[in-house]
Enzyme design. Structure first.
Site, PDB file in Angstrom:
ATOM      1  N   GLY A   1       0.586   9.759   3.757  1.00  7.10           N
ATOM      2  CA  GLY A   1       0.691  10.090   2.335  1.00  7.10           C
ATOM      3  C   GLY A   1       1.856   9.407   1.646  1.00  7.10           C
ATOM      4  O   GLY A   1       2.122   9.660   0.485  1.00  7.10           O
ATOM      5  N   CYS A   2       2.568   8.554   2.379  1.00  6.22           N
ATOM      6  CA  CYS A   2       3.647   7.790   1.758  1.00  6.22           C
ATOM      7  C   CYS A   2       3.156   6.380   1.490  1.00  6.22           C
ATOM      8  O   CYS A   2       2.488   5.772   2.316  1.00  6.22           O
ATOM      9  CB  CYS A   2       4.871   7.725   2.669  1.00  6.22           C
ATOM     10  N   GLN A   3       3.543   5.876   0.349  1.00  4.68           N
ATOM     11  CA  GLN A   3       3.170   4.526  -0.065  1.00  4.68           C
ATOM     12  C   GLN A   3       3.842   3.508   0.860  1.00  4.68           C
ATOM     13  O   GLN A   3       3.211   2.585   1.348  1.00  4.68           O
ATOM     14  CB  GLN A   3       3.648   4.345  -1.499  1.00  4.68           C
TER      15      GLN A   3
END
Length: 141
Positions: A51-53
């Site tokens: 969920g982290c870019q």
């Protein structure tokens, strides 16, 4: 060792010293440089935060009933964000991390000054750190 609440208050006070967000970003980048570094062998998909870019790796260890976090990221701002969380929660008891209030993040204005994807990443980081604490808490009981 200070309580989570005391460390969070320190962080709020530090951010309050800066007049604008450019200075705060620079400060976050500096914090990222002092991040307790994850060992290379833990920089793998098992430790990546979903969920982290950008890529963020977090590793947790239990020593003397306290959770020790190490981390790294390939993006300087993200490194600063995870450094803030680790500073507040590392070397604390699992239950204290699970119970920890995260409103200090709103108080320093972090969420509103991040892009939506970074803000989502921040939420994922918080979830992941709390999940590690929960896992250790379950093991202890």
């Amino acid at each position: 060792m200070n309580s989570i609440k005391e460390i969070q208050e320190e962080i709020i006070d530090e951010f309050a010293m800066f007049d604008d967000w450019m200075q705060r970003y620079e400060y976050m980048i500096d914090l990222g440089k002092s991040l307790p570094k994850i060992e290379e062998q833990h920089k793998n998909d098992d430790h990546i935060i979903k969920g982290c870019q950008s890529k963020v790796w977090v590793h947790a260890d239990l020593q003397d009933d306290k959770v020790i976090f190490t981390a790294d990221s390939d993006a300087i701002i993200t490194k600063g964000i995870i450094a803030i969380l680790i500073r507040a929660w590392s070397q604390q008891k699992p239950q204290d991390i699970i119970d920890a209030d995260t409103s200090f993040i709103d108080e320093i204005g972090l969420k509103e000054h991040l892009s939506p994807t970074r803000a989502n990443g921040l939420v994922s980081m918080i979830k992941q750190l709390k999940m590690y604490a929960l896992a250790y808490q379950t093991q202890q009981n």
